[in-house]
Design a protein around this motif. Sequence first.
Motif, short mmCIF file in Angstrom:
data_model
loop_
_atom_site.label_atom_id
_atom_site.label_comp_id
_atom_site.label_asym_id
_atom_site.label_seq_id
_atom_site.Cartn_x
_atom_site.Cartn_y
_atom_site.Cartn_z
N GLU A 148 0.82 -1.21 0.00
CA GLU A 148 0.00 0.00 0.00
C GLU A 148 0.86 1.26 0.00
N HIS A 149 1.86 1.25 -0.88
CA HIS A 149 2.73 2.42 -1.04
C HIS A 149 2.76 2.82 -2.50
N PRO A 150 2.90 4.12 -2.78
CA PRO A 150 2.86 4.59 -4.17
C PRO A 150 4.12 4.22 -4.93
N TYR A 151 3.97 4.07 -6.23
CA TYR A 151 5.11 3.83 -7.10
C TYR A 151 5.87 5.13 -7.33
N ARG A 152 7.19 5.08 -7.17
CA ARG A 152 8.04 6.24 -7.46
C ARG A 152 9.12 5.80 -8.43
N ALA A 153 9.22 6.49 -9.55
CA ALA A 153 10.16 6.11 -10.60
C ALA A 153 11.58 6.50 -10.20
N ILE A 154 12.47 5.51 -10.10
CA ILE A 154 13.85 5.83 -9.71
C ILE A 154 14.56 6.58 -10.83
N GLN A 258 -5.31 -5.12 -23.50
CA GLN A 258 -5.50 -6.35 -22.72
C GLN A 258 -4.84 -6.29 -21.34
N ASP A 259 -4.27 -5.15 -20.97
CA ASP A 259 -3.53 -5.08 -19.72
C ASP A 259 -3.62 -3.67 -19.16
N THR A 260 -3.18 -3.51 -17.92
CA THR A 260 -3.11 -2.21 -17.28
C THR A 260 -1.75 -2.07 -16.61
N GLY A 261 -1.45 -0.90 -16.07
CA GLY A 261 -0.19 -0.69 -15.37
C GLY A 261 -0.29 0.50 -14.44
N GLY A 262 0.48 0.46 -13.36
CA GLY A 262 0.40 1.52 -12.36
C GLY A 262 0.75 2.89 -12.88
N ALA A 263 1.61 2.97 -13.90
CA ALA A 263 2.03 4.27 -14.44
C ALA A 263 1.25 4.65 -15.70
#
Length: 306
Positions: A148-154, A258-263
């Motif tokens: 339950e933490h947000p995605y952060r792009a390195i 056909q798919d999804t993604g967090g970003a």
Amino acid sequence: MPGWPGEDPAAALVPLLRSCGALEAQPPWTALCAAAAAADDPRAFFEHWFRPVPLGTGLLTGYYEPELRGAQAPGGAYQVPLHALPPAGPLRLLDRAAIEAGGLAGQGLELVFVDDAVDAFFLQIQGSGRIRLADGQVLRLGYAGRNEHPYRAIGRSLIARGAIAREAMSMQAIRAWLAAAPPAEAAALLRENPAYIFFRPILDLPAEAGPIGTLGVPLTPGRSLAVDPAFIPLGVPVFLATRDPVDGTPVRRLVVAQDTGGAIRGPARGDLFWGWGEAAAARAGLMREEAGMVVLLPRDTPRDTP
């Protein structure tokens, strides 16, 4: 649509028929899917059964199915666990740093152990993968959930600190920086992304089939697209006008959502699945292209056959 019908519209029938496996019980998909299975003129089929709705121009990135080396028990080089989804509760509140420090140890959630923490990190970014075991078996893993933490792009962190120029940013550039950095500094960068992905084994999936996408069907290399379902319904075709990230040649191609993604957020935002292997990794890692997108929605009443 400029460039229509593009590269081999018959190839788009393969992922569309896979979408039918999930949608054919719903009108108007029942009749549409029956027509797709019998189509001998793909261009006429798509023009007859779908209406184009322009989405504008947006960002198209790429993803792929990585292959890692692993073992079913820790030992030797195999020390990095990949985890199953914990039950709802405090374990899902742990961030990446806490999990890597052993926060899930003793819970029986380890699925497999791999030999490279950076590979494990990028496997989580891709959301699915193949783990080749010492005895030659291949374990297929699919997305099961996240903490339950947000995605952060390195990559953004590396741009902000001036380590990689924005125009040079790619998966390959990030990997090169991580390989050259001291181990502690590389590990600290990975932990700047607190999001953590959990997996599930995918059984009885043929080696020639891609991973299972959000729609619940195997993805097709070069023809399956991850989208924001708030704007593009899963299962429908999307016509892309973009360019190849490796050689810059024009790409005019019908793909299927056909798919999804967090970003992946917004109406003209997509992530193209390139497949598996080194060539797929190269294109996926480099792809950050402008793309015109047109979604093809099923017609309420199919127009007359041309």
